[in-house]
Design a protein around this motif. Structure first.
Motif, PDB file in Angstrom:
ATOM      1  N   ARG A 149       0.819  -1.217   0.000  1.00 48.79           N
ATOM      2  CA  ARG A 149       0.000   0.000   0.000  1.00 48.79           C
ATOM      3  C   ARG A 149       0.850   1.264   0.000  1.00 48.79           C
ATOM      4  O   ARG A 149       0.590   2.207  -0.740  1.00 48.79           O
ATOM      5  CB  ARG A 149      -0.941  -0.012   1.203  1.00 48.79           C
ATOM      6  CG  ARG A 149      -1.848   1.208   1.288  1.00 48.79           C
ATOM      7  CD  ARG A 149      -2.829   1.081   2.444  1.00 48.79           C
ATOM      8  NE  ARG A 149      -3.747  -0.022   2.225  1.00 48.79           N
ATOM      9  CZ  ARG A 149      -4.207  -0.814   3.189  1.00 48.79           C
ATOM     10  NH1 ARG A 149      -3.816  -0.631   4.428  1.00 48.79           N
ATOM     11  NH2 ARG A 149      -5.051  -1.785   2.921  1.00 48.79           N
ATOM     12  N   ASP A 150       1.887   1.303   0.838  1.00 50.51           N
ATOM     13  CA  ASP A 150       2.693   2.516   0.926  1.00 50.51           C
ATOM     14  C   ASP A 150       3.415   2.785  -0.386  1.00 50.51           C
ATOM     15  O   ASP A 150       3.542   3.939  -0.822  1.00 50.51           O
ATOM     16  CB  ASP A 150       3.719   2.389   2.060  1.00 50.51           C
ATOM     17  CG  ASP A 150       3.054   2.361   3.430  1.00 50.51           C
ATOM     18  OD1 ASP A 150       1.895   2.821   3.529  1.00 50.51           O
ATOM     19  OD2 ASP A 150       3.687   1.882   4.380  1.00 50.51           O
ATOM     20  N   ILE A 151       3.897   1.718  -1.009  1.00 52.20           N
ATOM     21  CA  ILE A 151       4.608   1.899  -2.276  1.00 52.20           C
ATOM     22  C   ILE A 151       3.649   2.390  -3.348  1.00 52.20           C
ATOM     23  O   ILE A 151       3.942   3.320  -4.110  1.00 52.20           O
ATOM     24  CB  ILE A 151       5.277   0.575  -2.709  1.00 52.20           C
ATOM     25  CG1 ILE A 151       6.324   0.160  -1.675  1.00 52.20           C
ATOM     26  CG2 ILE A 151       5.910   0.716  -4.079  1.00 52.20           C
ATOM     27  CD1 ILE A 151       6.853  -1.234  -1.869  1.00 52.20           C
ATOM     28  N   LEU A 152       2.470   1.785  -3.411  1.00 55.82           N
ATOM     29  CA  LEU A 152       1.524   2.146  -4.459  1.00 55.82           C
ATOM     30  C   LEU A 152       0.931   3.532  -4.247  1.00 55.82           C
ATOM     31  O   LEU A 152       0.385   4.118  -5.184  1.00 55.82           O
ATOM     32  CB  LEU A 152       0.406   1.102  -4.537  1.00 55.82           C
ATOM     33  CG  LEU A 152       0.837  -0.270  -5.051  1.00 55.82           C
ATOM     34  CD1 LEU A 152      -0.352  -1.210  -5.082  1.00 55.82           C
ATOM     35  CD2 LEU A 152       1.467  -0.175  -6.428  1.00 55.82           C
ATOM     36  N   ALA A 153       1.056   4.094  -3.049  1.00 56.90           N
ATOM     37  CA  ALA A 153       0.548   5.439  -2.815  1.00 56.90           C
ATOM     38  C   ALA A 153       1.226   6.446  -3.731  1.00 56.90           C
ATOM     39  O   ALA A 153       0.612   7.435  -4.153  1.00 56.90           O
ATOM     40  CB  ALA A 153       0.747   5.831  -1.356  1.00 56.90           C
ATOM     41  N   VAL A 154       2.478   6.192  -4.068  1.00 55.17           N
ATOM     42  CA  VAL A 154       3.189   7.135  -4.936  1.00 55.17           C
ATOM     43  C   VAL A 154       2.687   7.075  -6.368  1.00 55.17           C
ATOM     44  O   VAL A 154       2.978   7.965  -7.169  1.00 55.17           O
ATOM     45  CB  VAL A 154       4.713   6.884  -4.908  1.00 55.17           C
ATOM     46  CG1 VAL A 154       5.247   6.949  -3.503  1.00 55.17           C
ATOM     47  CG2 VAL A 154       5.074   5.556  -5.561  1.00 55.17           C
ATOM     48  N   THR A 155       1.926   6.043  -6.707  1.00 53.25           N
ATOM     49  CA  THR A 155       1.438   5.942  -8.085  1.00 53.25           C
ATOM     50  C   THR A 155       0.344   6.963  -8.372  1.00 53.25           C
ATOM     51  O   THR A 155      -0.098   7.091  -9.514  1.00 53.25           O
ATOM     52  CB  THR A 155       0.893   4.531  -8.375  1.00 53.25           C
ATOM     53  OG1 THR A 155      -0.270   4.279  -7.577  1.00 53.25           O
ATOM     54  CG2 THR A 155       1.946   3.477  -8.097  1.00 53.25           C
ATOM     55  N   ALA A 156      -0.105   7.692  -7.367  1.00 57.64           N
ATOM     56  CA  ALA A 156      -1.073   8.761  -7.597  1.00 57.64           C
ATOM     57  C   ALA A 156      -0.431   9.944  -8.315  1.00 57.64           C
ATOM     58  O   ALA A 156      -1.138  10.819  -8.816  1.00 57.64           O
ATOM     59  CB  ALA A 156      -1.677   9.213  -6.279  1.00 57.64           C
ATOM     60  N   ARG A 157       0.900   9.987  -8.353  1.00 55.68           N
ATOM     61  CA  ARG A 157       1.560  11.077  -9.073  1.00 55.68           C
ATOM     62  C   ARG A 157       1.152  11.038 -10.548  1.00 55.68           C
ATOM     63  O   ARG A 157       1.141   9.978 -11.162  1.00 55.68           O
ATOM     64  CB  ARG A 157       3.077  10.951  -8.942  1.00 55.68           C
ATOM     65  CG  ARG A 157       3.605  11.180  -7.537  1.00 55.68           C
ATOM     66  CD  ARG A 157       5.128  11.200  -7.500  1.00 55.68           C
ATOM     67  NE  ARG A 157       5.707   9.868  -7.623  1.00 55.68           N
ATOM     68  CZ  ARG A 157       6.433   9.439  -8.638  1.00 55.68           C
ATOM     69  NH1 ARG A 157       6.649  10.228  -9.678  1.00 55.68           N
ATOM     70  NH2 ARG A 157       6.927   8.219  -8.654  1.00 55.68           N
ATOM     71  N   PRO A 158       0.829  12.173 -11.152  1.00 55.59           N
ATOM     72  CA  PRO A 158       0.325  12.161 -12.525  1.00 55.59           C
ATOM     73  C   PRO A 158       1.312  11.635 -13.543  1.00 55.59           C
ATOM     74  O   PRO A 158       0.911  11.154 -14.610  1.00 55.59           O
ATOM     75  CB  PRO A 158      -0.016  13.637 -12.788  1.00 55.59           C
ATOM     76  CG  PRO A 158       0.768  14.410 -11.774  1.00 55.59           C
ATOM     77  CD  PRO A 158       0.866  13.530 -10.574  1.00 55.59           C
ATOM     78  N   GLU A 159       2.606  11.722 -13.244  1.00 56.74           N
ATOM     79  CA  GLU A 159       3.587  11.245 -14.224  1.00 56.74           C
ATOM     80  C   GLU A 159       3.724   9.722 -14.238  1.00 56.74           C
ATOM     81  O   GLU A 159       4.369   9.159 -15.131  1.00 56.74           O
ATOM     82  CB  GLU A 159       4.952  11.879 -13.958  1.00 56.74           C
ATOM     83  CG  GLU A 159       5.587  11.513 -12.623  1.00 56.74           C
ATOM     84  CD  GLU A 159       5.203  12.463 -11.502  1.00 56.74           C
ATOM     85  OE1 GLU A 159       5.983  12.556 -10.519  1.00 56.74           O
ATOM     86  OE2 GLU A 159       4.150  13.112 -11.601  1.00 56.74           O
ATOM     87  N   VAL A 160       3.126   9.033 -13.264  1.00 58.19           N
ATOM     88  CA  VAL A 160       3.223   7.576 -13.204  1.00 58.19           C
ATOM     89  C   VAL A 160       2.186   6.949 -14.129  1.00 58.19           C
ATOM     90  O   VAL A 160       1.000   7.287 -14.078  1.00 58.19           O
ATOM     91  CB  VAL A 160       3.020   7.069 -11.768  1.00 58.19           C
ATOM     92  CG1 VAL A 160       2.981   5.538 -11.732  1.00 58.19           C
ATOM     93  CG2 VAL A 160       4.132   7.582 -10.867  1.00 58.19           C
ATOM     94  N   ILE A 161       2.625   6.070 -14.990  1.00 60.85           N
ATOM     95  CA  ILE A 161       1.711   5.262 -15.796  1.00 60.85           C
ATOM     96  C   ILE A 161       1.345   4.055 -14.949  1.00 60.85           C
ATOM     97  O   ILE A 161       2.180   3.200 -14.662  1.00 60.85           O
ATOM     98  CB  ILE A 161       2.348   4.854 -17.133  1.00 60.85           C
ATOM     99  CG1 ILE A 161       2.607   6.101 -17.978  1.00 60.85           C
ATOM    100  CG2 ILE A 161       1.456   3.869 -17.884  1.00 60.85           C
ATOM    101  CD1 ILE A 161       3.278   5.819 -19.314  1.00 60.85           C
ATOM    102  N   ASN A 162       0.085   4.021 -14.536  1.00 62.86           N
ATOM    103  CA  ASN A 162      -0.326   3.118 -13.464  1.00 62.86           C
ATOM    104  C   ASN A 162      -1.069   1.905 -14.031  1.00 62.86           C
ATOM    105  O   ASN A 162      -2.257   1.984 -14.341  1.00 62.86           O
ATOM    106  CB  ASN A 162      -1.209   3.873 -12.473  1.00 62.86           C
ATOM    107  CG  ASN A 162      -1.504   3.081 -11.225  1.00 62.86           C
ATOM    108  OD1 ASN A 162      -1.049   1.945 -11.078  1.00 62.86           O
ATOM    109  ND2 ASN A 162      -2.269   3.651 -10.324  1.00 62.86           N
ATOM    110  N   PHE A 163      -0.363   0.799 -14.144  1.00 61.69           N
ATOM    111  CA  PHE A 163      -0.986  -0.475 -14.502  1.00 61.69           C
ATOM    112  C   PHE A 163      -1.457  -1.217 -13.251  1.00 61.69           C
ATOM    113  O   PHE A 163      -1.915  -2.353 -13.346  1.00 61.69           O
ATOM    114  CB  PHE A 163       0.002  -1.368 -15.255  1.00 61.69           C
ATOM    115  CG  PHE A 163       0.493  -0.807 -16.571  1.00 61.69           C
ATOM    116  CD1 PHE A 163      -0.360  -0.144 -17.425  1.00 61.69           C
ATOM    117  CD2 PHE A 163       1.823  -0.964 -16.943  1.00 61.69           C
ATOM    118  CE1 PHE A 163       0.089   0.365 -18.640  1.00 61.69           C
ATOM    119  CE2 PHE A 163       2.285  -0.466 -18.161  1.00 61.69           C
ATOM    120  CZ  PHE A 163       1.417   0.205 -19.001  1.00 61.69           C
ATOM    121  N   ALA A 164      -1.319  -0.584 -12.084  1.00 61.03           N
ATOM    122  CA  ALA A 164      -1.621  -1.266 -10.824  1.00 61.03           C
ATOM    123  C   ALA A 164      -3.093  -1.202 -10.467  1.00 61.03           C
ATOM    124  O   ALA A 164      -3.628  -2.116  -9.850  1.00 61.03           O
ATOM    125  CB  ALA A 164      -0.789  -0.663  -9.690  1.00 61.03           C
TER     126      ALA A 164
END
Length: 411
Positions: free
Chosen positions: A29-44
């Motif tokens: 969960r903590d790691i995936l929290a950073v995927t909210a950044r708009p520059e991240v292409i999120n396949f998660a």
């Protein structure tokens, strides 16, 4: 005498309930929290593509309801759900081969709530629940929170093995089997018709509830629709079918439903009344109005066409992104693709490194009830455009390449 002299003695508050203390959080969960950044292409994530929502049609439905029946739309409703929506859902279910009346349905606040209600109505602490391997993560959490003992049923790339299921039912005496047989989360696989019939026969012969969760079944890109387990002989009085508008209309409406035999349906209604009284009236009436004024099937067909193109874009780029020796499936629908990297890759350990390249996936390990396969990962392919998918896979390849080189050097 000072104010401090009058301060009350402080004792610790009572502890949390054992069920709350025993269910931990997600290890990623903590790691995936950073995927909210708009520059991240999120396949998660497991998010439908927001640009494909019929926002205009849904907005028109809300406007009509609030203009024409505001007192009703803004008032309390019955726990079982608005009759007009239950009738519409019953008609859709019957048209797909499972005769259903409005009285067979309970409207829920998303199909996730249906899982919680079923856990409340069916499970005592220590009861055994059988699940697929791997399994939808939030189902594992719901059953764990109820204090159930969760046991995975062996299977293969097509899903659960009915013979292994029967062996486990005889040995473990479980209360229920939970399954997502069509475009499963996380693997995207679909249980073949003959296995569905065999699962229904095991449940009838051995005494077992089946919880058949179907949030993705309408998102088919190719192949023929496979009938629900609930429609097979032997399953009539022991299968709970869950459905949702989250993937075909809009997840923010939080509308799901369960279809169940009468006694269990009533027990779930009592549990729901204790939980939230009822699902929001205005959302239910807006969904019913949308169904009356629009062709949801045509909308879903358009969405599935776009999702199919995105699946194909991901399939086309995986060979260049994943290490040599990786394998993956080709789902006929849904939202997810499942991949397995060669040993000794550990996708949980690799995730922080990959996220530094502004791309993310979900490691496979948390989806397992038993010993996890740490080489696995889930990719959601529906939220990004084909161009974004291509760029995301390029970043994924870069994120994995240092480990790939190091792994090769170690051999």
């Amino acid at each position: 005498m000072t104010v401090a002299d009058h301060a009350p003695t402080r004792s610790p508050v009572p502890p949390l309930a054992a069920r709350a203390r025993s269910v931990g959080g997600s290890p990623v969960r903590d790691i995936l929290a950073v995927t909210a950044r708009p520059e991240v292409i999120n396949f998660a994530g497991g998010l439908p593509a927001p640009e494909l929502f019929d926002a205009a049609g849904i907005a028109a439905a809300y406007r009509a309801v609030l203009a024409e029946v505001p007192q009703r739309a803004l008032q309390y409703s019955t726990t079982e759900g608005e009759p007009v929506l239950r009738a519409a859902l019953a008609a859709r279910t019957s048209a797909r081969g499972l005769p259903t009346g409005a009285e067979d349905l309970l409207i829920t606040t998303g199909s996730q709530q249906a899982l919680s209600l079923l856990a409340t109505a069916l499970l005592e602490p220590g009861d055994t629940v059988l699940v697929e391997n791997p399994c939808y993560l939030a189902a594992l959490q719901a059953f764990g929170f109820a204090g159930a003992r969760v046991v995975a049923v062996p299977g293969d790339e097509h899903g659960v093995d009915p013979e292994a299921l029967e062996d486990l039912v005889v040995r473990e005496r479980p209360k229920l089997l939970y399954t997502v047989p069509t475009f499963q989360n996380p693997t995207g696989r679909t249980l073949p018709a003959e296995r569905r019939a065999a699962v229904a026969a095991v449940a009838a012969r051995r005494g077992l509830w089946i919880v058949e969760d179907d949030p993705y079944g309408e998102l088919r890109y190719e192949g023929e629709r496979v009938p629900w387990i609930a429609s097979h002989p032997g399953a009539e009085d022991r299968t709970v079918l869950l459905g949702s508008f989250s993937k075909v209309m809009a997840p923010g409406m939080r509308l799901g439903w369960l279809r169940a035999p009468g006694e269990l349906l009533r027990a779930c209604a009592v549990a729901k009344q204790a939980a939230d009284l009822h699902t929001p009236t205005v959302n239910q009436l807006a969904a019913a109005r949308y169904l009356a004024d629009n062709d949801l099937d045509a909308h879903v067909t358009r969405v599935a066409g776009v999702y199919g193109e995105r699946r194909d874009a991901m399939l086309a780029g995986l060979a260049g992104a994943l290490p040599e020796g990786s394998v993956w499936n080709r789902p006929e629908g849904g939202m997810f693709l499942w991949a397995r990297l060669p040993e000794p890759y550990d996708t949980t350990a690799l995730l922080p490194q990959v996220v530094r390249h502004d791309v993310a996936y979900v490691p496979g390990a948390p989806f397992y009830a038993g010993d996890p396969d740490r080489t696995t990962l889930r990719l959601c392919f529906v939220t990004q455009t084909p161009e974004e998918i291509g760029e995301g896979l390029r970043r994924l390849g870069e994120g994995l390449s240092p480990t790939r080189s190091a792994t090769s050097a170690d051999r």
